[in-house]
Design a protein around this motif. Structure first.
Motif, PDB file in Angstrom:
ATOM      1  N   GLY A  18       0.748  -1.217   0.029  1.00 21.87           N
ATOM      2  CA  GLY A  18       0.079   0.125   0.007  1.00 21.87           C
ATOM      3  C   GLY A  18       0.798   1.422   0.008  1.00 21.87           C
ATOM      4  N   GLY A  19       0.158   2.340   0.141  1.00 22.70           N
ATOM      5  CA  GLY A  19       0.846   3.757   0.041  1.00 22.70           C
ATOM      6  C   GLY A  19       1.871   4.008   1.357  1.00 22.70           C
ATOM      7  N   THR A  20       3.081   4.316   1.022  1.00 27.42           N
ATOM      8  CA  THR A  20       3.976   4.799   2.049  1.00 27.42           C
ATOM      9  C   THR A  20       4.203   6.368   1.984  1.00 27.42           C
ATOM     10  OG1 THR A  20       5.859   3.902   0.816  1.00 27.42           O
ATOM     11  CG2 THR A  20       4.664   2.558   2.319  1.00 27.42           C
ATOM     12  N   ARG A  21       3.438   7.119   1.307  1.00 30.49           N
ATOM     13  CA  ARG A  21       3.632   8.311   1.216  1.00 30.49           C
ATOM     14  C   ARG A  21       4.094   9.224   2.313  1.00 30.49           C
ATOM     15  NH1 ARG A  21       1.835  13.106  -2.099  1.00 30.49           N
ATOM     16  NH2 ARG A  21       1.415  14.888  -0.922  1.00 30.49           N
ATOM     17  N   HIS A  22       3.640   8.949   3.518  1.00 35.14           N
ATOM     18  CA  HIS A  22       3.919   9.796   4.449  1.00 35.14           C
ATOM     19  C   HIS A  22       5.197   9.379   5.411  1.00 35.14           C
ATOM     20  CE1 HIS A  22      -0.323  11.613   4.380  1.00 35.14           C
ATOM     21  NE2 HIS A  22       0.329  12.374   4.109  1.00 35.14           N
ATOM     22  N   PHE A  23       5.459   7.815   5.327  1.00 32.96           N
ATOM     23  CA  PHE A  23       6.667   7.635   5.743  1.00 32.96           C
ATOM     24  C   PHE A  23       7.829   7.966   4.787  1.00 32.96           C
ATOM     25  CE2 PHE A  23      10.340   4.608   4.670  1.00 32.96           C
ATOM     26  CZ  PHE A  23      10.787   4.684   6.223  1.00 32.96           C
ATOM     27  N   HIS A  24       7.872   8.091   3.590  1.00 39.90           N
ATOM     28  CA  HIS A  24       8.916   8.780   2.590  1.00 39.90           C
ATOM     29  C   HIS A  24       9.052  10.290   2.951  1.00 39.90           C
ATOM     30  CE1 HIS A  24      10.078   4.873   1.004  1.00 39.90           C
ATOM     31  NE2 HIS A  24       8.904   4.698   0.898  1.00 39.90           N
ATOM     32  N   LEU A  25       7.799  10.889   3.164  1.00 39.21           N
ATOM     33  CA  LEU A  25       7.982  12.354   3.359  1.00 39.21           C
ATOM     34  C   LEU A  25       8.650  12.580   4.424  1.00 39.21           C
ATOM     35  CD1 LEU A  25       4.615  13.612   1.808  1.00 39.21           C
ATOM     36  CD2 LEU A  25       6.796  13.994   0.871  1.00 39.21           C
ATOM     37  N   ALA A  26       8.302  12.072   5.570  1.00 37.91           N
ATOM     38  CA  ALA A  26       8.522  12.101   7.008  1.00 37.91           C
ATOM     39  C   ALA A  26      10.012  11.821   6.928  1.00 37.91           C
ATOM     40  CB  ALA A  26       8.100  11.346   7.793  1.00 37.91           C
ATOM     41  N   GLU A  27      10.607  10.791   6.334  1.00 38.06           N
ATOM     42  CA  GLU A  27      11.762  10.195   6.290  1.00 38.06           C
ATOM     43  C   GLU A  27      12.887  11.355   5.625  1.00 38.06           C
ATOM     44  OE1 GLU A  27      14.025   6.266   4.828  1.00 38.06           O
ATOM     45  OE2 GLU A  27      12.615   7.171   3.413  1.00 38.06           O
ATOM     46  N   HIS A  28      12.330  12.086   4.611  1.00 36.85           N
ATOM     47  CA  HIS A  28      13.275  13.056   4.077  1.00 36.85           C
ATOM     48  C   HIS A  28      13.140  14.501   4.317  1.00 36.85           C
ATOM     49  CE1 HIS A  28      14.890  10.417   0.721  1.00 36.85           C
ATOM     50  NE2 HIS A  28      13.851  10.052   0.890  1.00 36.85           N
ATOM     51  N   LEU A  29      11.829  14.682   5.305  1.00 39.89           N
ATOM     52  CA  LEU A  29      11.604  16.019   5.959  1.00 39.89           C
ATOM     53  C   LEU A  29      13.014  16.214   7.030  1.00 39.89           C
ATOM     54  CD1 LEU A  29       7.887  16.278   6.678  1.00 39.89           C
ATOM     55  CD2 LEU A  29       9.035  17.904   5.466  1.00 39.89           C
ATOM     56  N   GLN A  30      13.685  15.104   7.660  1.00 40.23           N
ATOM     57  CA  GLN A  30      14.746  15.596   8.376  1.00 40.23           C
ATOM     58  C   GLN A  30      15.856  16.329   8.022  1.00 40.23           C
ATOM     59  OE1 GLN A  30      15.301  11.672  10.801  1.00 40.23           O
ATOM     60  NE2 GLN A  30      13.665  10.937   9.601  1.00 40.23           N
ATOM     61  N   ILE A  31      15.866  15.954   6.599  1.00 39.19           N
ATOM     62  CA  ILE A  31      17.037  16.842   5.889  1.00 39.19           C
ATOM     63  C   ILE A  31      16.624  18.476   5.972  1.00 39.19           C
ATOM     64  CG2 ILE A  31      18.001  17.374   3.737  1.00 39.19           C
ATOM     65  CD1 ILE A  31      17.301  14.364   2.830  1.00 39.19           C
ATOM     66  N   PHE A  32      15.637  18.788   6.105  1.00 40.53           N
ATOM     67  CA  PHE A  32      15.003  19.975   6.207  1.00 40.53           C
ATOM     68  C   PHE A  32      14.740  20.539   7.444  1.00 40.53           C
ATOM     69  CE2 PHE A  32      13.898  18.082   1.801  1.00 40.53           C
ATOM     70  CZ  PHE A  32      14.522  18.892   0.934  1.00 40.53           C
ATOM     71  N   GLY A  33      15.062  20.080   8.368  1.00 39.66           N
ATOM     72  CA  GLY A  33      15.056  20.578   9.739  1.00 39.66           C
ATOM     73  C   GLY A  33      13.487  20.387  10.330  1.00 39.66           C
ATOM     74  N   TRP A  34      12.694  19.348  10.031  1.00 37.93           N
ATOM     75  CA  TRP A  34      11.693  18.689  10.213  1.00 37.93           C
ATOM     76  C   TRP A  34      11.476  17.495  10.975  1.00 37.93           C
ATOM     77  CZ3 TRP A  34       7.280  21.979  11.445  1.00 37.93           C
ATOM     78  CH2 TRP A  34       7.447  23.203  10.921  1.00 37.93           C
ATOM     79  N   GLN A  35      11.150  17.184  12.213  1.00 37.81           N
ATOM     80  CA  GLN A  35      10.839  15.933  12.463  1.00 37.81           C
ATOM     81  C   GLN A  35       9.373  15.478  12.800  1.00 37.81           C
ATOM     82  OE1 GLN A  35      12.889  12.932  14.066  1.00 37.81           O
ATOM     83  NE2 GLN A  35      10.829  12.291  13.406  1.00 37.81           N
ATOM     84  N   ALA A  36       8.809  14.539  11.615  1.00 39.96           N
ATOM     85  CA  ALA A  36       7.448  14.145  11.574  1.00 39.96           C
ATOM     86  C   ALA A  36       7.020  13.083  12.318  1.00 39.96           C
ATOM     87  CB  ALA A  36       7.056  13.811  10.285  1.00 39.96           C
ATOM     88  N   THR A  37       5.821  13.032  13.281  1.00 39.88           N
ATOM     89  CA  THR A  37       5.185  12.032  13.713  1.00 39.88           C
ATOM     90  C   THR A  37       4.093  11.619  12.901  1.00 39.88           C
ATOM     91  OG1 THR A  37       6.294  12.463  15.741  1.00 39.88           O
ATOM     92  CG2 THR A  37       4.344  11.044  15.890  1.00 39.88           C
ATOM     93  N   VAL A  38       4.015  10.214  12.510  1.00 45.62           N
ATOM     94  CA  VAL A  38       2.894   9.697  11.878  1.00 45.62           C
ATOM     95  C   VAL A  38       1.797   9.026  12.703  1.00 45.62           C
ATOM     96  CG1 VAL A  38       1.933   8.302   9.916  1.00 45.62           C
ATOM     97  CG2 VAL A  38       3.910   9.502   9.732  1.00 45.62           C
ATOM     98  N   ILE A  39       0.602   9.520  12.826  1.00 45.20           N
ATOM     99  CA  ILE A  39      -0.613   9.078  13.951  1.00 45.20           C
ATOM    100  C   ILE A  39      -1.523   8.120  12.855  1.00 45.20           C
ATOM    101  CG2 ILE A  39      -2.125   9.439  15.521  1.00 45.20           C
ATOM    102  CD1 ILE A  39      -0.489  11.872  16.151  1.00 45.20           C
ATOM    103  N   ALA A  40      -1.615   6.886  13.094  1.00 46.44           N
ATOM    104  CA  ALA A  40      -2.264   6.048  12.077  1.00 46.44           C
ATOM    105  C   ALA A  40      -3.081   5.183  12.920  1.00 46.44           C
ATOM    106  CB  ALA A  40      -1.201   5.360  11.215  1.00 46.44           C
ATOM    107  N   ALA A  41      -4.116   4.368  12.056  1.00 44.51           N
ATOM    108  CA  ALA A  41      -4.791   3.263  12.658  1.00 44.51           C
ATOM    109  C   ALA A  41      -4.023   2.040  12.654  1.00 44.51           C
ATOM    110  CB  ALA A  41      -6.149   3.238  11.971  1.00 44.51           C
ATOM    111  N   SER A  42      -4.565   1.310  13.927  1.00 42.73           N
ATOM    112  CA  SER A  42      -3.787  -0.005  14.025  1.00 42.73           C
ATOM    113  C   SER A  42      -4.327  -1.075  13.009  1.00 42.73           C
ATOM    114  CB  SER A  42      -3.937  -0.635  15.450  1.00 42.73           C
ATOM    115  OG  SER A  42      -5.246  -0.675  15.627  1.00 42.73           O
ATOM    116  N   VAL A  43      -5.260  -1.074  12.417  1.00 46.74           N
ATOM    117  CA  VAL A  43      -5.902  -2.013  11.326  1.00 46.74           C
ATOM    118  C   VAL A  43      -5.358  -1.816   9.884  1.00 46.74           C
ATOM    119  CG1 VAL A  43      -7.601  -3.122  10.432  1.00 46.74           C
ATOM    120  CG2 VAL A  43      -7.530  -2.731  12.819  1.00 46.74           C
ATOM    121  N   GLU A  44      -4.641  -2.640   9.503  1.00 48.22           N
ATOM    122  CA  GLU A  44      -4.215  -2.573   8.130  1.00 48.22           C
ATOM    123  C   GLU A  44      -5.672  -2.538   7.107  1.00 48.22           C
ATOM    124  OE1 GLU A  44      -2.644  -2.721   4.182  1.00 48.22           O
ATOM    125  OE2 GLU A  44      -3.522  -4.483   5.073  1.00 48.22           O
ATOM    126  N   HIS A  45      -5.747  -1.445   6.264  1.00 47.06           N
ATOM    127  CA  HIS A  45      -6.930  -1.402   5.442  1.00 47.06           C
ATOM    128  C   HIS A  45      -7.241  -2.629   4.643  1.00 47.06           C
ATOM    129  CE1 HIS A  45     -10.273   0.273   3.357  1.00 47.06           C
ATOM    130  NE2 HIS A  45      -9.436   0.386   2.174  1.00 47.06           N
TER     131      HIS A  45
END
Length: 410
Positions: A18-45
């Motif tokens: 499935g889509g991993t958009r926010h993981f990859h954006l969060a991973e690379h945001l660190q380069i630009f000085g941002w730490q992202a926390t992803v808040i998601a549901a426990s059940v895989e859709h």
């Protein structure tokens, strides 16, 4: 390093199907000085799998320094009342003070649709912490549901969802959209165009080797056409099956085989349809983890991308799987009537109108008959296109610029 919370009910950890958009954006945001926390549901859709152990109400996992907070939601299958309950429980748990008590205070909160309730939770959390709220629109709710015939225009539910979406647009200091012309839908609702920012989906290019495995020889017995991804209403895979019926009846199509990989609510009916049609040139396979996609894609000679003919696609598309197809350096047969067409833009395949199985069959036979050298050129062109336009480091830079701007405006 500044902090951003991303509320995405259906966010996927790396390696999942499935889509991993926010993981990859969060991973690379660190380069630009941002730490992202992803808040998601426990059940895989897609699978309905529960990530949390019995009795666990939430858990924080770390993936390459990206925190994922899983909120316990009830298991469900399909698109019925169980899914709606799952959405509402996620929203309720996200708003509980104990859920975010241990998290670093955010500087910005992003609430991402598919459904609007996750975005509502994001807006309310932003108000609680007195920080900017960014609304990310991955699907135009409720317009997509109306265009798909799943909601009736003028119904009480449609009216309520329209009121909710306008509230979200007005609450947001910026609206991030994935569809290139979504602003044409949003601006008439009273939102200034300059508050709408286009950041499309991307592809994890690190998974795909730059020099793709060579195409197999034209002298072998079969030509492998491939589709991997969701089996839902919008994908219109019944049209692809009808096209394969025509392909199998043609002398120049008898060596073509279609592999359909993935899952979704319509998979059982599609399997039954293929059996009723007597299709021996189509096989169905289960979904695979994201990490296995490149090896799977290397087994294809070409891909087919198909969507139904729906009014909502006039605002464009931004499909993860299409960019995966192109990153794999294989030509694509594009059957869709969207405003934007990455395959045409890249000159990396053939395009036909949606919902025309005979025309699609002609294109499939044409791509199979295309000389190997030309198919290789198409594949390279597609890869270069996604490198230039859909790499996650580039997209994360665009998102970081938005985050920086809204913080500066405070």
């Amino acid at each position: 390093m500044r902090k951003v919370w991303i509320l995405n009910h259906y966010a996927q950890e790396p390696g999942g199907a499935g889509g991993t958009r926010h993981f990859h954006l969060a991973e690379h945001l660190q380069i630009f000085g941002w730490q992202a926390t992803v808040i998601a549901a426990s059940v895989e859709h897609q699978s309905g799998q529960q990530r949390l152990a019995p009795g666990e109400l939430l858990r924080c996992d770390l993936f390459n320094d990206v925190p994922f907070v899983w909120l316990r939601t009830p298991e469900y299958r399909g698109n019925g009342s169980g899914r709606m309950r799952n959405m509402l429980v996620y929203t309720w748990r996200a708003l509980l003070k104990k859920t975010t008590r241990e998290l670093p205070r955010p500087d910005v909160v992003i609430g991402s649709s598919v459904h609007p309730f996750a975005a509502v939770a994001g807006a309310l959390l932003a108000r609680r912490f007195k920080v900017p709220f960014i609304f990310e629109v991955r699907d135009l709710w409720p317009q997509t549901l109306v265009d798909m015939g799943r909601l009736r225009e003028g119904s009480a539910m449609t009216w309520a969802l329209r009121k909710l979406e306008v509230w979200l647009y007005r609450r947001a200091v910026r609206t991030v959209v994935l569809l290139p012309r979504a602003w044409e839908y949003i601006v008439p609702l009273g939102i200034p165009k300059e508050r709408v920012v286009w950041i499309p989906n991307g592809v994890d290019l690190s998974l795909f080797p730059r020099v793709a495995p060579k195409h197999r020889s034209d002298s072998r017995e079969f030509f492998t056409l491939m589709y991997f991804g969701a089996h839902g209403q919008a994908n219109g895979l019944d049209n692809v099956l009808r096209a394969m019926k025509h392909v199998g009846e043609r002398a120049d199509g008898r060596h073509i085989r279609l592999r359909i990989i993935g899952d979704g609510p319509l998979k059982p009916s599609l399997v039954a349809q293929a059996s009723e049609m007597g299709l021996t040139n189509v096989s169905f396979q289960p979904p695979v983890p994201k990490s296995q996609i490149p090896a799977l894609a290397a087994q294809a000679d070409a891909f087919v991308f198909n969507l139904i003919d729906a009014p909502v696609f006039k605002y464009g598309i931004s499909s993860n799987k299409l960019f995966d197809f192109m990153a794999a350096e294989r030509p694509v047969v594009f059957s869709c009537d969207s405003t934007n067409n990455p395959v045409n833009d890249a000159e990396s395949g053939l395009t036909v109108n949606a919902g025309q199985p005979e025309t699609l069959a002609n294109a499939i036979c044409e791509i199979a008959a295309t000389p190997l050298a030309e198919r290789q050129r198409m594949g390279r062109a597609g890869r270069e296109y996604v490198e230039q336009n859909h790499g996650f480091e580039q997209l994360a830079g665009r998102l970081a610029a938005v985050l920086d701007e809204v913080c500066a405006r405070r």
